[in-house]
Enzyme design. Sequence first.
Site, mmCIF file in Angstrom:
data_model
loop_
_atom_site.group_PDB
_atom_site.id
_atom_site.type_symbol
_atom_site.label_atom_id
_atom_site.label_comp_id
_atom_site.label_asym_id
_atom_site.label_seq_id
_atom_site.Cartn_x
_atom_site.Cartn_y
_atom_site.Cartn_z
ATOM 1 N N GLU A 97 0.801 -1.224 0.186
ATOM 2 C CA GLU A 97 0.059 -0.234 0.020
ATOM 3 C C GLU A 97 0.804 1.172 -0.106
ATOM 4 O O GLU A 97 0.554 2.147 -0.484
ATOM 5 C CB GLU A 97 -1.025 -0.005 1.192
ATOM 6 C CG GLU A 97 -2.147 -1.140 0.989
ATOM 7 C CD GLU A 97 -2.609 -1.769 2.353
ATOM 8 O OE1 GLU A 97 -2.452 -1.256 3.168
ATOM 9 O OE2 GLU A 97 -3.332 -2.739 2.020
ATOM 10 N N GLU A 167 4.115 -10.969 0.376
ATOM 11 C CA GLU A 167 2.736 -10.554 0.345
ATOM 12 C C GLU A 167 2.428 -10.462 -0.815
ATOM 13 O O GLU A 167 2.592 -9.120 -1.353
ATOM 14 C CB GLU A 167 2.656 -9.321 1.294
ATOM 15 C CG GLU A 167 2.981 -9.236 2.882
ATOM 16 C CD GLU A 167 2.042 -8.432 3.601
ATOM 17 O OE1 GLU A 167 1.246 -8.777 4.433
ATOM 18 O OE2 GLU A 167 2.139 -7.254 3.394
ATOM 19 N N GLY A 173 -6.047 -8.215 1.535
ATOM 20 C CA GLY A 173 -7.476 -7.924 1.680
ATOM 21 C C GLY A 173 -8.623 -8.154 0.721
ATOM 22 O O GLY A 173 -9.606 -7.686 0.784
ATOM 23 N N SER A 213 -4.563 -12.114 3.330
ATOM 24 C CA SER A 213 -5.814 -12.916 3.600
ATOM 25 C C SER A 213 -5.717 -14.199 4.310
ATOM 26 O O SER A 213 -6.257 -14.795 4.254
ATOM 27 C CB SER A 213 -6.616 -13.183 2.457
ATOM 28 O OG SER A 213 -7.087 -11.848 1.636
ATOM 29 N N GLY A 234 -3.411 -8.575 8.216
ATOM 30 C CA GLY A 234 -4.010 -7.376 8.265
ATOM 31 C C GLY A 234 -5.483 -7.417 8.927
ATOM 32 O O GLY A 234 -5.590 -7.316 10.006
ATOM 33 N N GLY A 235 -6.469 -7.611 8.104
ATOM 34 C CA GLY A 235 -7.841 -7.577 8.665
ATOM 35 C C GLY A 235 -8.223 -8.512 9.754
ATOM 36 O O GLY A 235 -8.831 -7.919 10.722
HETATM 37 C C1 PEP Z 1 -1.322 -6.773 5.031
HETATM 38 O O1 PEP Z 1 -1.979 -5.615 4.658
HETATM 39 O O2 PEP Z 1 -0.163 -6.834 5.300
HETATM 40 C C2 PEP Z 1 -2.486 -7.954 4.909
HETATM 41 C C3 PEP Z 1 -1.626 -9.111 4.925
HETATM 42 O O3 PEP Z 1 -3.557 -7.708 4.843
HETATM 43 P P1 PEP Z 1 -4.703 -8.930 5.085
HETATM 44 O O4 PEP Z 1 -4.362 -9.799 5.989
HETATM 45 O O5 PEP Z 1 -6.031 -8.057 5.329
HETATM 46 O O6 PEP Z 1 -4.860 -9.450 3.546
#
Ligand code: PEP
Length: 250
Positions: A97, A167, A173, A213, A234-235
């Site tokens: 991001e 990632e 996300g 995720s 993340g979430g």
């Molecule tokens: C992140 O932003 O580092 C991430 C892994 O987000 P999510 O778990 O929501 O996919």
Amino acid sequence: MARIKMVAGNWKMNKNLQEGVALATELKEAVKNPKCAVVIGTPFIHLATVSELLKGSAIKVAAENCADHEKGAYTGEISAEMVKSTGAEYVILGHSERRQYYAESYAMLEAKVRLALANGLKVIFCIGEIKEEREAGQQNEVVKAQLEGSVFGLSAEEWKNIVLAYEPVWAIGTGLTATPEQAQEIHAYIRSLVAEKYGKEAAEDTTILYGGSCNEKNAAELFACPDIDGGLIGGAALVAEKFLAIIAAR
Ligand code: PEP
């Protein structure tokens, strides 16, 4: 840093200060003797309060960014030294991001990493390909370029304070998770790149997290892979119950 298993949360731009304190308090009470290192990445304004709250607990605190300059006239920026002064021990750098929305270049990220390390912070450095790159089979070259562009200039001594987080951007996300096979394959490749650069022993000691995720349902299967040392979450890190289940899966 010897290879450690880790579950790290990235709250991103979520939770006001009171909500953040409430979540950190809940986690502190629940995480007593974890089998892995536990880190939570919080917004800058939470760092001092949450670090103080978690002092002496099993949970470490991370910033989600730091400036690419040491100090001075950079209105609104937060330096690595300032992060360190809050009691935080880690900083997440290179998140997709930040690369995508704030145009963080390889050179800018290298500057941030060097300042973080110089100020005694450990770095969780994120790498990963976008959907089109995965579809074109370019994921290996993408992660290689990201490592060479920002962190492979570090000394062997500096490298000990780097945790990598693979990632895939298409999984962040989105509810789409890399399969354990896809994730293991690229984690093993990343570890081979570290071995080429810093030697086999350093590669074996490098912690490589999976993010994208990752949740309480799929964490155990991902963490069972030999080159997946934990997760960057993340979430699911925003809900104590889910984050605690992921920690328990590690
Ligand atoms: C992140 O932003 O580092 C991430 C892994 O987000 P999510 O778990 O929501 O996919």
